[in-house]
Design an enzyme around this catalytic site. Structure first.
Site, PDB file in Angstrom:
ATOM      1  N   ARG A  76      30.610  49.399  33.745  1.00 17.13           N
ATOM      2  CA  ARG A  76      31.870  48.322  33.577  1.00 17.13           C
ATOM      3  C   ARG A  76      32.665  48.567  34.728  1.00 17.13           C
ATOM      4  O   ARG A  76      33.359  49.728  34.549  1.00 17.13           O
ATOM      5  CB  ARG A  76      32.227  48.802  32.428  1.00 17.13           C
ATOM      6  CG  ARG A  76      33.592  47.910  32.220  1.00 17.13           C
ATOM      7  CD  ARG A  76      33.533  46.335  31.746  1.00 17.13           C
ATOM      8  NE  ARG A  76      32.622  46.100  30.592  1.00 17.13           N
ATOM      9  CZ  ARG A  76      31.966  45.172  30.211  1.00 17.13           C
ATOM     10  NH1 ARG A  76      31.905  43.977  31.320  1.00 17.13           N
ATOM     11  NH2 ARG A  76      31.156  44.923  29.406  1.00 17.13           N
ATOM     12  N   HIS A 171      30.725  40.639  41.469  1.00 19.11           N
ATOM     13  CA  HIS A 171      31.543  40.537  40.070  1.00 19.11           C
ATOM     14  C   HIS A 171      32.466  41.477  40.340  1.00 19.11           C
ATOM     15  O   HIS A 171      32.630  42.519  39.334  1.00 19.11           O
ATOM     16  CB  HIS A 171      30.581  40.945  39.008  1.00 19.11           C
ATOM     17  CG  HIS A 171      31.271  40.350  37.602  1.00 19.11           C
ATOM     18  ND1 HIS A 171      32.331  41.157  37.023  1.00 19.11           N
ATOM     19  CD2 HIS A 171      30.748  39.578  36.678  1.00 19.11           C
ATOM     20  CE1 HIS A 171      32.516  40.575  35.766  1.00 19.11           C
ATOM     21  NE2 HIS A 171      31.617  39.790  35.650  1.00 19.11           N
ATOM     22  N   GLU A 276      35.649  36.698  41.245  1.00 20.16           N
ATOM     23  CA  GLU A 276      34.250  37.180  41.616  1.00 20.16           C
ATOM     24  C   GLU A 276      33.596  36.073  42.694  1.00 20.16           C
ATOM     25  O   GLU A 276      33.949  34.702  42.504  1.00 20.16           O
ATOM     26  CB  GLU A 276      33.441  37.040  40.496  1.00 20.16           C
ATOM     27  CG  GLU A 276      33.574  37.818  39.236  1.00 20.16           C
ATOM     28  CD  GLU A 276      33.314  37.485  37.930  1.00 20.16           C
ATOM     29  OE1 GLU A 276      32.306  36.860  37.875  1.00 20.16           O
ATOM     30  OE2 GLU A 276      34.163  37.898  36.890  1.00 20.16           O
TER      31      GLU A 276
END
Ligand code: TA6
Length: 302
Positions: A76, A171, A276
């Site tokens: 993450r 991302h 992103e």
């Protein structure tokens, strides 16, 4: 699927003194560290994922304090590579969200440096282990270049006999000092798909500010998108993409942060914002046999 080489083998083959080094990350896997123009960037071999970009003395990317490599789960934060599909698989939502290469070991194929710049190229070639997920013969190559800026270029090559359609994302999780003092410039009047309102199509009015969960796919000929962190010291990061006609803006806000469970703390949403570079929504890409497609992005600290 490539077997992760030893640290010594990587150092011997690809280290560049003062520019490219390999080390064991405290997160539990091998990373490459680029150094150039007084800046640094760290890239995990797992997923070819940029984990850190320190420019002008500040960390510009957000990484969850709960991030660990080698767990079988995507890390993450940083810049996950979502490939060969963005978000849910278009026909089978039992398949991994955001494709399957975020947890795969990528192979270092090249490193280099010149005065003021350092770069690394990593490759992932689909294999037997991927057939059930995506029965295509393809290679993804990510080049990360560090100079006074940070640039990423993701080349997809169709190595097979049939064309395929794909979607993808770089991302990027940007670090912000306080989400309440952040705005995004450059998307005024652009159309977007609101993922939180039954994919309704809307038009952006003015700069974007974040006061709730936001999950939008902006569409069209997007120009420079600038993240403005109004807190002291004010920070501006300009992003410019090519090979893309879409961009995603995402902040999980309070409830989704809790649901995700790997953000490191319930208030982590206050310190991150995703902008992103994508081929997503209507902006999917057909890659004929033997052809390729590149999506790239440059981040500039202003
Ligand atoms: O890009 C935004 C998004 O699609 C959000 O909907 C959220 O799911 C985010 O990606 C994170 O996805 P992940 O699979 O990394 O948890």
């Amino acid at each position: 699927m490539a077997i992760e080489p030893s640290l010594a083998a990587l150092q011997s083959a690809f280290a560049r003194p003062g520019a490219v080094a390999f080390e064991m990350s405290p997160l539990g896997g091998i990373v490459a560290r680029l150094t150039a123009s007084g800046n640094t960037s760290t890239i995990a071999l797992q997923g070819a994922q940029v984990l850190s970009w320190i420019a002008g003395g500040f960390e510009r990317l957000w990484l969850s304090p709960a991030a660990r490599l080698g767990t079988g789960k995507a890390v993450r934060g940083g810049i996950p590579v979502c490939w060969p599909w963005f978000a849910a698989h278009p026909h089978d939502d039992t398949k991994p969200f955001h494709g399957f290469v975020r947890t795969r070991p990528w192979e270092v194929v090249e490193t280099g440096h010149t005065e003021g710049a350092a770069w690394i190229k990593l490759s992932y070639e689909t294999g037997i282990a991927d057939l059930a997920l995506w029965p295509q013969e393809a290679e993804a190559q990510l080049t990360v270049r560090l100079d006074k800026d940070l640039s990423l270029s993701l080349l997809t090559s169709n190595l097979g006999e049939v064309g395929f359609v794909m979607s993808q994302a770089l991302h990027t999780y940007f670090a912000v000092s306080d989400i309440a003092q952040v705005r995004i410039e450059g998307l005024d009047e652009m159309k977007y798909i609101d993922k939180l309102d039954t994919d309704a199509r809307k038009v952006q009015s003015g700069d974007i500010t974040i006061e709730r969960e936001v999950d939008r796919i902006y569409l069209g000929e997007l120009g420079t998108i600038t993240l403005v962190d109004g807190a002291v010291p004010q920070r501006r990061i300009a992003t410019k993409s090519t090979g893309s006609h879409s961009a995603v803006v995402w902040n999980p806000w309070i409830e989704k942060t809790k649901r995700l469970g790997d953000m490191g703390s319930d208030d982590a949403y206050k310190r991150m914002l995703c902008i992103e570079s994508t081929n997503a929504g209507d902006d999917i890409v057909l890659v004929p046999p033997g052809a390729d497609h590149t999506i790239s992005v440059r981040y500039q600290v202003k």
